[in-house]
Motif scaffolding. Structure first.
Motif, PDB file in Angstrom:
ATOM      1  N   LEU A  59      89.159  24.005 -16.652  1.00  0.00           N
ATOM      2  CA  LEU A  59      89.600  24.863 -15.553  1.00  0.00           C
ATOM      3  C   LEU A  59      91.072  24.627 -15.225  1.00  0.00           C
ATOM      4  O   LEU A  59      91.817  25.578 -14.983  1.00  0.00           O
ATOM      5  CB  LEU A  59      88.724  24.648 -14.316  1.00  0.00           C
TER       6      LEU A  59
ATOM      7  N   SER B 119      93.739  27.624 -15.803  1.00  0.00           N
ATOM      8  CA  SER B 119      94.460  28.023 -14.580  1.00  0.00           C
ATOM      9  C   SER B 119      95.960  27.905 -14.750  1.00  0.00           C
ATOM     10  O   SER B 119      96.718  28.760 -14.278  1.00  0.00           O
ATOM     11  CB  SER B 119      94.002  27.167 -13.399  1.00  0.00           C
TER      12      SER B 119
ATOM     13  N   VAL C 220      88.977  31.498 -16.600  1.00  0.00           N
ATOM     14  CA  VAL C 220      88.773  30.876 -15.286  1.00  0.00           C
ATOM     15  C   VAL C 220      87.491  31.403 -14.664  1.00  0.00           C
ATOM     16  O   VAL C 220      86.650  30.630 -14.190  1.00  0.00           O
ATOM     17  CB  VAL C 220      89.988  31.125 -14.359  1.00  0.00           C
ATOM     18  N   ASP C 221      87.309  32.716 -14.682  1.00  0.00           N
ATOM     19  CA  ASP C 221      86.100  33.299 -14.103  1.00  0.00           C
ATOM     20  C   ASP C 221      84.840  32.819 -14.822  1.00  0.00           C
ATOM     21  O   ASP C 221      83.825  32.534 -14.183  1.00  0.00           O
ATOM     22  CB  ASP C 221      86.179  34.824 -14.124  1.00  0.00           C
TER      23      ASP C 221
ATOM     24  N   LEU D  52      84.206  29.214 -13.742  1.00  0.00           N
ATOM     25  CA  LEU D  52      83.694  29.186 -12.369  1.00  0.00           C
ATOM     26  C   LEU D  52      82.226  29.619 -12.340  1.00  0.00           C
ATOM     27  O   LEU D  52      81.404  29.009 -11.656  1.00  0.00           O
ATOM     28  CB  LEU D  52      84.541  30.077 -11.460  1.00  0.00           C
TER      29      LEU D  52
ATOM     30  N   ASN E 163      83.691  22.483 -11.357  1.00  0.00           N
ATOM     31  CA  ASN E 163      84.010  21.855 -10.078  1.00  0.00           C
ATOM     32  C   ASN E 163      85.483  22.110  -9.753  1.00  0.00           C
ATOM     33  O   ASN E 163      86.366  21.512 -10.357  1.00  0.00           O
ATOM     34  CB  ASN E 163      83.722  20.358 -10.141  1.00  0.00           C
ATOM     35  N   THR E 164      85.740  22.973  -8.794  1.00  0.00           N
ATOM     36  CA  THR E 164      87.113  23.335  -8.430  1.00  0.00           C
ATOM     37  C   THR E 164      87.854  22.204  -7.743  1.00  0.00           C
ATOM     38  O   THR E 164      89.075  22.227  -7.671  1.00  0.00           O
ATOM     39  CB  THR E 164      87.115  24.553  -7.482  1.00  0.00           C
TER      40      THR E 164
ATOM     41  N   SER F 266      90.881  34.191  -7.537  1.00  0.00           N
ATOM     42  CA  SER F 266      89.550  33.908  -8.065  1.00  0.00           C
ATOM     43  C   SER F 266      89.053  32.532  -7.618  1.00  0.00           C
ATOM     44  O   SER F 266      87.901  32.382  -7.198  1.00  0.00           O
ATOM     45  CB  SER F 266      89.567  34.009  -9.586  1.00  0.00           C
ATOM     46  N   ILE F 267      89.909  31.541  -7.709  1.00  0.00           N
ATOM     47  CA  ILE F 267      89.518  30.190  -7.299  1.00  0.00           C
ATOM     48  C   ILE F 267      89.242  30.148  -5.797  1.00  0.00           C
ATOM     49  O   ILE F 267      88.267  29.529  -5.349  1.00  0.00           O
ATOM     50  CB  ILE F 267      90.591  29.158  -7.701  1.00  0.00           C
TER      51      ILE F 267
ATOM     52  N   VAL G 205      85.808  31.237  -4.653  1.00  0.00           N
ATOM     53  CA  VAL G 205      84.754  30.242  -4.849  1.00  0.00           C
ATOM     54  C   VAL G 205      84.893  29.086  -3.863  1.00  0.00           C
ATOM     55  O   VAL G 205      83.899  28.571  -3.357  1.00  0.00           O
ATOM     56  CB  VAL G 205      84.785  29.706  -6.305  1.00  0.00           C
ATOM     57  N   CYS G 206      86.125  28.695  -3.593  1.00  0.00           N
ATOM     58  CA  CYS G 206      86.367  27.530  -2.743  1.00  0.00           C
ATOM     59  C   CYS G 206      87.597  27.764  -1.867  1.00  0.00           C
ATOM     60  O   CYS G 206      88.686  27.258  -2.150  1.00  0.00           O
ATOM     61  CB  CYS G 206      86.542  26.288  -3.606  1.00  0.00           C
TER      62      CYS G 206
END
Length: 149
Positions: free
Chosen positions: A68, A72, A80-81, A84, A89-90, A115-116, A119-120
């Motif tokens: 990741l 990134s 990346v998608d 995820l 784990n971001t 995008s990241i 998720v977080c």
């Protein structure tokens, strides 16, 4: 396996996996085939490796980078998608304490940052080893700064 993954040779990757080669075999630097495929943006190879059980959160020896982090940093949104979606784990930091969000921000990859954050979202408040937020690395990019503020 590493060369095949880096060169988007899905046929060779499949052949090696069918022969029983572990998808998480590491080279001297601790890179897996997924690290190489992710950095190069090879979605099909990444998908095949993940389907074969590759560890989505494997870290390199010296840099502690994940696939990741690598995708990134170069702005490979499709990879990346995929990572995820596979549960990457971001929050894992690399050796500099940077998350994948820091890496995407420092290279101005706006779609990856978005995008990241989906998720977080709290990741934008995570500081690296130098005490810098991802916002620090977005300097000069108004749209990125707004997103990370």
């Amino acid at each position: 396996m590493h060369v095949a993954a880096q060169n988007n040779d899905l046929e060779r990757v499949d052949k090696l996996l069918r022969k029983g080669l572990c998808p998480d075999v590491v080279d001297a630097a601790g890179y897996t085939a997924l690290h190489y495929a992710a950095r190069a943006g090879h979605v099909k190879v990444c998908t095949r490796l993940l389907n074969a059980g590759a560890n989505v959160d494997a870290v390199t020896r010296a840099g502690h980078a994940t696939a990741l982090h690598r995708a990134s940093a170069v702005g490979c949104l499709a990879v990346v998608d995929l990572l995820l979606l596979a549960g990457a784990n971001t929050k894992l930091p690399d050796v500099d304490g940077k998350t994948a969000l820091h890496r995407a921000a420092e290279h101005a990859h706006l779609p990856v940052v978005r995008s990241i954050l989906q998720v977080c979202p709290d990741l934008k408040y995570r500081r690296d080893e130098r005490g810098k937020l991802p916002l620090y690395y977005a300097r000069g990019n108004d749209e990125l700064c707004k997103l990370l503020a």
